[in-house]
Motif scaffolding. Structure first.
Motif, PDB file in Angstrom:
ATOM      1  N   SER A  75       0.298 -25.953   9.819  1.00 28.56           N
ATOM      2  CA  SER A  75      -1.180 -26.315  10.479  1.00 28.56           C
ATOM      3  C   SER A  75      -0.967 -26.803  11.785  1.00 28.56           C
ATOM      4  CB  SER A  75      -1.828 -27.538   9.576  1.00 28.56           C
ATOM      5  OG  SER A  75      -2.431 -26.895   8.300  1.00 28.56           O
ATOM      6  N   LYS A  76       0.125 -27.519  12.364  1.00 28.32           N
ATOM      7  CA  LYS A  76       0.378 -27.912  13.578  1.00 28.32           C
ATOM      8  C   LYS A  76       0.679 -26.840  14.511  1.00 28.32           C
ATOM      9  CE  LYS A  76       2.758 -32.022  12.290  1.00 28.32           C
ATOM     10  NZ  LYS A  76       3.942 -33.117  12.211  1.00 28.32           N
ATOM     11  N   PHE A  77       0.911 -25.656  13.932  1.00 23.20           N
ATOM     12  CA  PHE A  77       1.252 -24.353  14.927  1.00 23.20           C
ATOM     13  C   PHE A  77      -0.264 -23.518  14.874  1.00 23.20           C
ATOM     14  CE2 PHE A  77       5.346 -25.831  14.121  1.00 23.20           C
ATOM     15  CZ  PHE A  77       6.058 -25.307  15.132  1.00 23.20           C
ATOM     16  N   ASN A  78      -1.281 -24.114  14.270  1.00 25.39           N
ATOM     17  CA  ASN A  78      -2.392 -23.431  13.943  1.00 25.39           C
ATOM     18  C   ASN A  78      -2.434 -22.164  13.585  1.00 25.39           C
ATOM     19  OD1 ASN A  78      -4.356 -25.436  15.676  1.00 25.39           O
ATOM     20  ND2 ASN A  78      -3.403 -24.834  17.320  1.00 25.39           N
ATOM     21  N   ILE A  79      -1.666 -21.747  12.432  1.00 23.73           N
ATOM     22  CA  ILE A  79      -1.370 -20.620  11.709  1.00 23.73           C
ATOM     23  C   ILE A  79      -2.417 -20.793  10.531  1.00 23.73           C
ATOM     24  CG2 ILE A  79       0.182 -19.098  10.529  1.00 23.73           C
ATOM     25  CD1 ILE A  79       2.447 -20.559  12.245  1.00 23.73           C
ATOM     26  N   PRO A  80      -3.278 -19.812  10.364  1.00 18.45           N
ATOM     27  CA  PRO A  80      -4.194 -19.797   9.242  1.00 18.45           C
ATOM     28  C   PRO A  80      -3.077 -19.668   7.916  1.00 18.45           C
ATOM     29  CG  PRO A  80      -4.491 -17.690  10.433  1.00 18.45           C
ATOM     30  CD  PRO A  80      -3.546 -18.579  11.275  1.00 18.45           C
ATOM     31  N   SER A  81      -3.377 -20.380   6.998  1.00 19.86           N
ATOM     32  CA  SER A  81      -2.564 -20.564   5.851  1.00 19.86           C
ATOM     33  C   SER A  81      -3.308 -20.332   4.558  1.00 19.86           C
ATOM     34  CB  SER A  81      -1.791 -22.038   5.919  1.00 19.86           C
ATOM     35  OG  SER A  81      -1.368 -22.043   6.809  1.00 19.86           O
ATOM     36  N   ILE A  82      -2.461 -19.734   3.563  1.00 24.78           N
ATOM     37  CA  ILE A  82      -3.015 -19.467   2.313  1.00 24.78           C
ATOM     38  C   ILE A  82      -2.120 -20.166   1.403  1.00 24.78           C
ATOM     39  CG2 ILE A  82      -3.536 -17.859   0.272  1.00 24.78           C
ATOM     40  CD1 ILE A  82      -3.924 -15.742   3.095  1.00 24.78           C
ATOM     41  N   VAL A  83      -2.592 -21.023   0.528  1.00 20.88           N
ATOM     42  CA  VAL A  83      -1.661 -22.004  -0.321  1.00 20.88           C
ATOM     43  C   VAL A  83      -1.339 -21.310  -1.788  1.00 20.88           C
ATOM     44  CG1 VAL A  83      -1.477 -24.120  -1.844  1.00 20.88           C
ATOM     45  CG2 VAL A  83      -1.975 -24.112   0.578  1.00 20.88           C
ATOM     46  N   LEU A  84      -0.187 -21.394  -2.117  1.00 15.82           N
ATOM     47  CA  LEU A  84       0.462 -20.723  -3.452  1.00 15.82           C
ATOM     48  C   LEU A  84       0.493 -22.155  -4.204  1.00 15.82           C
ATOM     49  CD1 LEU A  84       2.881 -18.115  -1.968  1.00 15.82           C
ATOM     50  CD2 LEU A  84       0.442 -17.690  -2.538  1.00 15.82           C
ATOM     51  N   THR A  85      -0.140 -22.011  -5.391  1.00 13.99           N
ATOM     52  CA  THR A  85      -0.019 -23.320  -6.385  1.00 13.99           C
ATOM     53  C   THR A  85       0.284 -22.755  -7.681  1.00 13.99           C
ATOM     54  OG1 THR A  85      -1.055 -25.368  -6.883  1.00 13.99           O
ATOM     55  CG2 THR A  85      -2.532 -23.617  -6.324  1.00 13.99           C
ATOM     56  N   SER A  86       0.883 -23.472  -8.651  1.00 12.74           N
ATOM     57  CA  SER A  86       1.043 -23.114  -9.843  1.00 12.74           C
ATOM     58  C   SER A  86      -0.007 -23.568 -10.905  1.00 12.74           C
ATOM     59  CB  SER A  86       2.374 -23.899 -10.403  1.00 12.74           C
ATOM     60  OG  SER A  86       2.315 -25.247 -10.326  1.00 12.74           O
ATOM     61  N   SER A  87      -1.184 -24.613 -10.358  1.00 14.32           N
ATOM     62  CA  SER A  87      -1.978 -25.047 -10.844  1.00 14.32           C
ATOM     63  C   SER A  87      -3.081 -25.685 -10.093  1.00 14.32           C
ATOM     64  CB  SER A  87      -1.606 -26.236 -12.099  1.00 14.32           C
ATOM     65  OG  SER A  87      -2.589 -26.901 -12.806  1.00 14.32           O
ATOM     66  N   ILE A  88      -4.470 -25.503 -10.718  1.00 14.60           N
ATOM     67  CA  ILE A  88      -5.699 -25.715  -9.828  1.00 14.60           C
ATOM     68  C   ILE A  88      -5.609 -27.542 -10.014  1.00 14.60           C
ATOM     69  CG2 ILE A  88      -7.076 -25.711 -11.946  1.00 14.60           C
ATOM     70  CD1 ILE A  88      -7.814 -25.303  -8.157  1.00 14.60           C
ATOM     71  N   GLU A  89      -4.956 -27.992 -10.916  1.00 14.82           N
ATOM     72  CA  GLU A  89      -4.948 -29.360 -11.302  1.00 14.82           C
ATOM     73  C   GLU A  89      -4.132 -30.128 -10.153  1.00 14.82           C
ATOM     74  OE1 GLU A  89      -3.057 -30.256 -14.955  1.00 14.82           O
ATOM     75  OE2 GLU A  89      -4.522 -29.160 -16.139  1.00 14.82           O
ATOM     76  N   LYS A  90      -3.428 -29.429  -9.403  1.00 16.20           N
ATOM     77  CA  LYS A  90      -2.706 -29.940  -8.121  1.00 16.20           C
ATOM     78  C   LYS A  90      -3.688 -29.779  -6.681  1.00 16.20           C
ATOM     79  CE  LYS A  90       1.448 -28.902 -10.095  1.00 16.20           C
ATOM     80  NZ  LYS A  90       2.851 -28.240 -10.392  1.00 16.20           N
ATOM     81  N   GLU A  91      -5.047 -29.712  -7.019  1.00 13.16           N
ATOM     82  CA  GLU A  91      -5.705 -29.416  -5.738  1.00 13.16           C
ATOM     83  C   GLU A  91      -6.016 -30.540  -4.972  1.00 13.16           C
ATOM     84  OE1 GLU A  91     -10.233 -29.090  -6.553  1.00 13.16           O
ATOM     85  OE2 GLU A  91      -9.884 -29.588  -8.435  1.00 13.16           O
ATOM     86  N   ASP A  92      -5.840 -31.677  -5.301  1.00 15.25           N
ATOM     87  CA  ASP A  92      -5.733 -32.967  -4.505  1.00 15.25           C
ATOM     88  C   ASP A  92      -4.639 -33.101  -3.309  1.00 15.25           C
ATOM     89  OD1 ASP A  92      -4.235 -33.148  -6.854  1.00 15.25           O
ATOM     90  OD2 ASP A  92      -3.778 -35.314  -6.215  1.00 15.25           O
ATOM     91  N   LEU A  93      -3.733 -32.151  -3.741  1.00 18.57           N
ATOM     92  CA  LEU A  93      -2.510 -31.901  -2.770  1.00 18.57           C
ATOM     93  C   LEU A  93      -2.988 -31.004  -1.430  1.00 18.57           C
ATOM     94  CD1 LEU A  93       0.434 -31.436  -4.872  1.00 18.57           C
ATOM     95  CD2 LEU A  93      -0.277 -33.522  -3.634  1.00 18.57           C
ATOM     96  N   PHE A  94      -4.061 -30.120  -1.759  1.00 20.75           N
ATOM     97  CA  PHE A  94      -4.208 -29.284  -0.521  1.00 20.75           C
ATOM     98  C   PHE A  94      -5.732 -29.079  -0.216  1.00 20.75           C
ATOM     99  CE2 PHE A  94      -4.573 -26.739  -4.591  1.00 20.75           C
ATOM    100  CZ  PHE A  94      -5.718 -26.127  -4.531  1.00 20.75           C
ATOM    101  N   ARG A  95      -6.695 -29.808  -1.102  1.00 20.55           N
ATOM    102  CA  ARG A  95      -8.029 -29.829  -0.653  1.00 20.55           C
ATOM    103  C   ARG A  95      -8.446 -30.294   0.662  1.00 20.55           C
ATOM    104  NH1 ARG A  95     -11.346 -26.181  -3.044  1.00 20.55           N
ATOM    105  NH2 ARG A  95     -11.221 -26.124  -5.499  1.00 20.55           N
ATOM    106  N   SER A  96      -7.582 -31.320   1.097  1.00 21.77           N
ATOM    107  CA  SER A  96      -7.831 -32.042   2.137  1.00 21.77           C
ATOM    108  C   SER A  96      -7.205 -31.130   3.795  1.00 21.77           C
ATOM    109  CB  SER A  96      -7.422 -33.505   2.147  1.00 21.77           C
ATOM    110  OG  SER A  96      -6.032 -33.680   1.973  1.00 21.77           O
TER     111      SER A  96
END
Length: 288
Positions: A75-96
């Motif tokens: 994100s510091k490089f202003n690159i659009p990112s798509i997160v790959l996650t194993s579970s929606i239960e870990k959304e607190d790690l990427f929602r913000s």
């Protein structure tokens, strides 16, 4: 991005997932992605390529970055990112975090969806979105989300100036009209836009007040009848915003592809007779 192949970064510690995504990107997009298996490798690639990474697919949990630190790094490089996650239960790690979307690594469909997002972001590079609002300062969040999606936002408070920009700027593919313009002036702007572009050529989305009253609800329905494609409430989530935006832009791209096939000769690649007659009429009307 014209004239060069986009640089797509994949960061995942699973070699199987990296290979799957690499193959899909090669087959469906004809690009060669750059692959890293750790945060350390990702850092080296970002420094090597400097500001030339166009989009990144990022594993949320790496051996050396277990709580999404690689997302913060990219994100510091202003690159659009798509997160790959194993579970929606870990959304607190990427929602913000400042991401475009997330994909749950559960099936081949998930990976195909991720690749479609990559293509969408790349296609957005030459598109512009116009926002008509009497409260431009309140549109900061919308502007930020559009920029993150590699779209260029244009802000106008005056509807006459906005219409003039829409007439001359063929890069504009979407128009947002916000709540303070849900009135007869907004309806007139909508009518004027639809004289120039059909719903297939330019998407108009109304931004509706979250506490909309019955009278405004009726007016919103009127906007849809007069040619607005969609509406979204001011209290939208980022996920909803991008889902609607992606759907509308995909529709525009599909129409443009069909239009190209109908108006461009397959063998020579030049415009055919049909196009010249239609374009001639459009330009004549513009001069009147």
């Amino acid at each position: 991005m014209k004239g060069k192949k986009p640089n797509i970064l994949i960061v995942d510690d699973s070699k199987v997932i990296c290979k799957t995504l690499e193959k899909l990107i090669q087959e469906e997009l004809s690009y060669e992605p750059i692959i890293a298996h750790s945060k350390v490798e990702c850092e080296k690639i970002l420094l090597e390529y400097k500001n030339s990474i166009d989009v990144a697919l990022l594993d949320l949990e790496l051996p050396d970055a277990k709580t999404g630190q690689v997302v913060d790094l990219v994100s510091k490089f202003n690159i659009p990112s798509i997160v790959l996650t194993s579970s929606i239960e870990k959304e607190d790690l990427f929602r913000s975090k400042k991401i475009v979307d997330y994909v749950i690594k559960e099936s081949s469909f998930s990976f195909r969806y991720a690749v479609s997002l990559v293509q969408r972001i790349i296609n957005n590079n030459d598109k512009e979105v116009l926002i008509v609002s009497n409260k431009l300062q309140e549109q900061k969040n919308t502007v930020e989300l559009l920029k993150r999606y590699q779209l260029k936002p244009l802000l106008y408070a005056d509807m006459i100036e906005a219409l003039h920009e829409i007439k001359k700027n063929r890069k504009i593919k979407m128009v947002y009209i916000e709540p303070s313009n849900l009135d007869n002036y907004g309806i007139e702007l909508l009518k004027q836009i639809r004289k120039i572009y059909t719903k297939n050529e330019l998407v108009i989305t109304m931004i509706a007040d979250s506490n909309i009253i019955e009278e405004q609800r009726k007016l919103l329905t009127k906007f849809l009848k007069y040619g607005a494609n969609d509406f979204i409430y001011e209290s939208y989530s980022e996920e909803e915003f991008y889902a609607r935006l992606t759907s509308n832009l995909d529709s525009i791209d599909q129409f443009e592809e069909m239009h190209k096939k109908a108006n461009v000769d397959f063998l020579t690649g030049v415009y055919n007779r049909r196009y010249f007659f239609k374009e001639g009429v459009r330009r004549f009307n513009d001069e009147e």
